[in-house]
Design an enzyme around this catalytic site. Structure first.
Site, PDB file in Angstrom:
ATOM      1  N   PRO A  20       4.844   6.985   5.895  1.00 25.27           N
ATOM      2  CA  PRO A  20       5.785   7.571   6.854  1.00 25.27           C
ATOM      3  C   PRO A  20       6.003   6.606   8.015  1.00 25.27           C
ATOM      4  O   PRO A  20       5.032   6.094   8.586  1.00 25.27           O
ATOM      5  CB  PRO A  20       5.055   8.842   7.330  1.00 25.27           C
ATOM      6  N   LEU A  21       7.254   6.340   8.341  1.00 26.38           N
ATOM      7  CA  LEU A  21       7.564   5.435   9.458  1.00 26.38           C
ATOM      8  C   LEU A  21       8.682   6.077  10.278  1.00 26.38           C
ATOM      9  O   LEU A  21       9.838   6.141   9.810  1.00 26.38           O
ATOM     10  CB  LEU A  21       8.043   4.072   8.947  1.00 26.38           C
ATOM     11  N   GLN A  74       6.107  14.823   5.922  1.00 22.88           N
ATOM     12  CA  GLN A  74       4.990  14.813   6.873  1.00 22.88           C
ATOM     13  C   GLN A  74       5.296  15.690   8.080  1.00 22.88           C
ATOM     14  O   GLN A  74       6.322  15.525   8.744  1.00 22.88           O
ATOM     15  CB  GLN A  74       4.682  13.406   7.364  1.00 22.88           C
ATOM     16  N   CYS A 104      -1.155   9.517  14.241  1.00 23.35           N
ATOM     17  CA  CYS A 104      -0.164   8.875  15.107  1.00 23.35           C
ATOM     18  C   CYS A 104      -0.735   8.638  16.508  1.00 23.35           C
ATOM     19  O   CYS A 104      -1.200   9.568  17.161  1.00 23.35           O
ATOM     20  CB  CYS A 104       1.094   9.747  15.196  1.00 23.35           C
ATOM     21  N   LYS A 143      -3.197  12.643   6.717  1.00 22.32           N
ATOM     22  CA  LYS A 143      -3.205  11.198   7.015  1.00 22.32           C
ATOM     23  C   LYS A 143      -3.974  10.975   8.311  1.00 22.32           C
ATOM     24  O   LYS A 143      -3.601  11.498   9.364  1.00 22.32           O
ATOM     25  CB  LYS A 143      -1.777  10.666   7.117  1.00 22.32           C
ATOM     26  N   ASN A 204      -4.492   2.472   3.403  1.00 23.36           N
ATOM     27  CA  ASN A 204      -3.289   1.996   4.092  1.00 23.36           C
ATOM     28  C   ASN A 204      -3.655   0.986   5.179  1.00 23.36           C
ATOM     29  O   ASN A 204      -4.654   1.136   5.862  1.00 23.36           O
ATOM     30  CB  ASN A 204      -2.569   3.219   4.707  1.00 23.36           C
ATOM     31  N   GLY A 205      -2.797  -0.029   5.278  1.00 25.59           N
ATOM     32  CA  GLY A 205      -2.924  -0.991   6.365  1.00 25.59           C
ATOM     33  C   GLY A 205      -2.745  -2.423   5.931  1.00 25.59           C
ATOM     34  O   GLY A 205      -3.519  -2.934   5.115  1.00 25.59           O
ATOM     35  N   ARG A 229       4.974  -1.177   7.188  1.00 26.19           N
ATOM     36  CA  ARG A 229       5.867  -2.185   7.779  1.00 26.19           C
ATOM     37  C   ARG A 229       6.353  -3.229   6.785  1.00 26.19           C
ATOM     38  O   ARG A 229       7.476  -3.726   6.900  1.00 26.19           O
ATOM     39  CB  ARG A 229       5.171  -2.853   8.969  1.00 26.19           C
TER      40      ARG A 229
HETATM   41  C1  LIG Z   1       7.537   2.060  13.468  1.00 32.19           C
HETATM   42  C2  LIG Z   1       6.395   2.857  12.907  1.00 32.19           C
HETATM   43  C3  LIG Z   1       6.538   4.216  12.738  1.00 32.19           C
HETATM   44  C4  LIG Z   1       5.470   4.969  12.210  1.00 32.19           C
HETATM   45  N1  LIG Z   1       5.632   6.308  12.027  1.00 32.19           N
HETATM   46  C5  LIG Z   1       4.626   7.039  11.482  1.00 32.19           C
HETATM   47  C6  LIG Z   1       4.797   8.428  11.225  1.00 32.19           C
HETATM   48  O1  LIG Z   1       5.867   9.015  11.452  1.00 32.19           O
HETATM   49  N2  LIG Z   1       3.739   9.102  10.699  1.00 32.19           N
HETATM   50  C7  LIG Z   1       2.538   8.481  10.405  1.00 32.19           C
HETATM   51  O2  LIG Z   1       1.600   9.123   9.931  1.00 32.19           O
HETATM   52  N3  LIG Z   1       2.375   7.161  10.622  1.00 32.19           N
HETATM   53  C8  LIG Z   1       3.385   6.440  11.131  1.00 32.19           C
HETATM   54  N4  LIG Z   1       3.239   5.100  11.297  1.00 32.19           N
HETATM   55  C9  LIG Z   1       2.018   4.449  10.763  1.00 32.19           C
HETATM   56  C10 LIG Z   1       2.269   3.959   9.333  1.00 32.19           C
HETATM   57  O3  LIG Z   1       2.521   5.037   8.451  1.00 32.19           O
HETATM   58  C11 LIG Z   1       1.082   3.143   8.803  1.00 32.19           C
HETATM   59  O4  LIG Z   1      -0.049   3.962   8.815  1.00 32.19           O
HETATM   60  C12 LIG Z   1       0.801   1.903   9.637  1.00 32.19           C
HETATM   61  O5  LIG Z   1       2.001   1.216   9.983  1.00 32.19           O
HETATM   62  C13 LIG Z   1      -0.136   0.939   8.892  1.00 32.19           C
HETATM   63  O6  LIG Z   1       0.425   0.546   7.658  1.00 32.19           O
HETATM   64  P1  LIG Z   1       1.188  -0.862   7.463  1.00 32.19           P
HETATM   65  O7  LIG Z   1       0.270  -1.935   7.985  1.00 32.19           O
HETATM   66  O8  LIG Z   1       1.454  -0.959   5.992  1.00 32.19           O
HETATM   67  O9  LIG Z   1       2.433  -0.787   8.295  1.00 32.19           O
HETATM   68  C14 LIG Z   1       4.251   4.337  11.865  1.00 32.19           C
HETATM   69  C15 LIG Z   1       4.123   2.966  12.054  1.00 32.19           C
HETATM   70  C16 LIG Z   1       5.169   2.227  12.571  1.00 32.19           C
HETATM   71  C17 LIG Z   1       4.980   0.737  12.737  1.00 32.19           C
END
Ligand SMILES: Cc1cc2nc3c(=O)[nH]c(=O)nc-3n(C[C@H](O)[C@H](O)[C@H](O)COP(=O)(O)O)c2cc1C
Length: 311
Positions: A20-21, A74, A104, A143, A204-205, A229
Site C-alpha cells: 500500500p502506498l 487497507q 504508518c 501490516k 517488506n522493505g 517504492r
Molecule cells: C509514499 C509512501 C506511501 C505509503 N503509504 C502507505 C500506506 O498507505 N499504508 C501502509 O501500510 N504503508 C504505506 N507505506 C509504506 C509501504 O507500504 C512500505 O511498507 C514501505 O515503503 C517499505 O517498503 P519499500 O522499501 O518496498 O518501499 C508508504 C510508503 C511510502 C514511501
C-alpha cells in the site's frame, strides 16, 4: 514452480505483492502491476471514518474492477467500533482481503492513535483486530513494523497476538517507527516472526527487483514479499525480465499506465499525481532527465499522452 500464497481462502498465484502506498496505489497503478506480474495489490490506506461516514472521496478510493481481483483494501483508524463497521462495509464490496494498517509513521495518522501508534498500544490494537475479525469473513492481514524503536522490537509478540485474534496473515515492514523509511532492513526480526506464528508472513522493505524478491523469500523463509517504492515507475519489478534498459521500453510502460488512467479515472483532475508517477519511469537512465522535464512541463493529460505517442 513459483510458490503460491494462501491467505485464508485467497490464493495468490505467486508471492509478489504490491505494498500500500498512499498517493500511488490507485486502481490504474494496481492494474498495471497486476499486468506485470504482481499476484495481489493493496490499495492506499483508506480511512475507516471516511467509509463509515460515507465520504465521497473515501468511497472513490475503494473502486475496483474484475480484472484486478484479487485485491486487498487497507483500512486505517484507531476506533475498534468504527474499524469494525468499516470492515463490514468493505465486506459487501468486490474486495478479497482487508488489511489493518499498524505501521504508518506519518504524524497526522500517529497523532490520532492509528498506524504505527497502535504498536505502542497492544490493547487497542488487539481490540481493533478482534472487531474487524468479528465483522468480516474476508481474509484479514495486519501490516506492522518491527517495533517502535531499536530497543523495543515488538513484531513477534504482535504477530502472535494478531494470530490469536484471528488474523490470516501478517505483513512486516522490516523497520521500526523511528527509522521511518530509511536505514537497514531487519530481516532477522521478520524471520523471527515467521518462527513464532503459523499464519503466512509477508516480508517488506527495500526489495528492488524480481530476483531480489525471491532471494529474500529464500533467505528469510517468509511466505510472501511486498514491494513498495521500487514499483513506482517500475512495474517491471514484478517481471522476471526486469526493467527495460531503453527509453523506448520505459515509454511503453508509461503508455500502458496512461491508458489505464484514462480508462479508470478523471485524468485531468489527477494531473499532478499522474506526472508524479510518469517522471519516475525515467529515473536512472541516460536521456531520462530531458523526458522528465517534458513531463513536468506538460499542461494537460493529453500532452502527456502525446509525449508517449511521439516515441
Ligand atoms: C509514499 C509512501 C506511501 C505509503 N503509504 C502507505 C500506506 O498507505 N499504508 C501502509 O501500510 N504503508 C504505506 N507505506 C509504506 C509501504 O507500504 C512500505 O511498507 C514501505 O515503503 C517499505 O517498503 P519499500 O522499501 O518496498 O518501499 C508508504 C510508503 C511510502 C514511501
Amino acid at each position: 514452480m513459483t510458490k503460491q500464497l494462501q491467505l485464508k481462502f485467497l490464493l495468490a498465484k505467486n508471492p509478489l505483492i504490491l505494498a500500500p502506498l498512499a498517493g500511488f496505489t490507485d486502481l490504474p497503478f494496481r492494474l498495471l502491476c497486476r499486468r506485470y506480474g504482481a499476484a495481489l495489490c493493496y490499495t492506499e490506506m483508506i480511512s475507516s471514518h471516511g467509509l463509515v461516514y460515507d465520504k465521497k472521496k473515501t468511497l472513490q478510493m475503494t473502486r475496483t474492477v474484475v480484472e484486478e481481483r484479487p485485491v486487498a483494501l487497507q483500512l486505517f483508524g484507531a476506533d475498534p467500533e468504527i474499524m469494525g463497521e468499516a470492515a463490514a462495509i468493505v465486506s459487501a464490496m468486490d474486495i478479497d482481503l482487508i488489511d489493518i494498517n499498524m505501521g504508518c509513521p506519518v504524524k497526522k495518522v500517529v497523532k490520532k492513535g492509528a498506524g504505527a501508534a497502535l504498536m505502542k498500544n497492544p490493547k487497542l490494537a488487539g481490540a481493533i483486530i478482534s472487531r474487524v475479525r468479528h465483522k468480516t469473513s474476508l481474509p484479514v492481514t495486519v501490516k506492522i513494523r518491527t517495533g517502535w524503536s531499536h530497543d523495543s522490537i515488538l513484531a513477534p509478540e504482535f504477530a502472535m497476538m494478531a494470530e490469536d485474534l484471528g488474523a490470516d496473515g501478517i505483513a512486516v515492514h522490516g523497520r521500526t517507527w523511528s527509522q521511518g523509511f530509511g536505514g537497514k532492513i531487519d530481516w532477522q526480526t521478520i524471520a523471527r516472526v515467521k518462527d513464532c506464528v503459523s499464519i503466512p508472513v509477508i516480508g517488506n522493505g527495500n526489495i528492488t527487483s524480481y530476483q531480489e524478491a525471491f532471494a529474500f523469500l529464500e533467505k528469510v523463509g517468509c511466505d510472501g514479499v511486498m514491494i513498495g517504492r521500487s514499483a513506482l515507475g517500475n512495474p517491471w519489478v514484478f517481471d522476471p525480465a526486469g526493467t527495460p534498459a531503453t527509453l523506448a521500453g520505459r515509454m511503453e510502460g508509461l503508455a500502458q499506465h496512461l491508458q489505464l488512467i484514462r480508462m479508470y479515472s478523471d485524468p485531468d483532475k489527477i494531473l499532478a499525481r499522474t506526472k508524479n508517477h510518469a517522471g519516475r519511469y525515467f529515473k536512472s537512465i541516460t536521456g531520462g532527465s530531458s523526458i522528465r522535464r517534458q513531463i513536468y512541463a506538460a499542461s494537460s493529460f493529453q500532452a502527456l499522452m502525446e509525449l508517449t505517442q511521439s516515441w
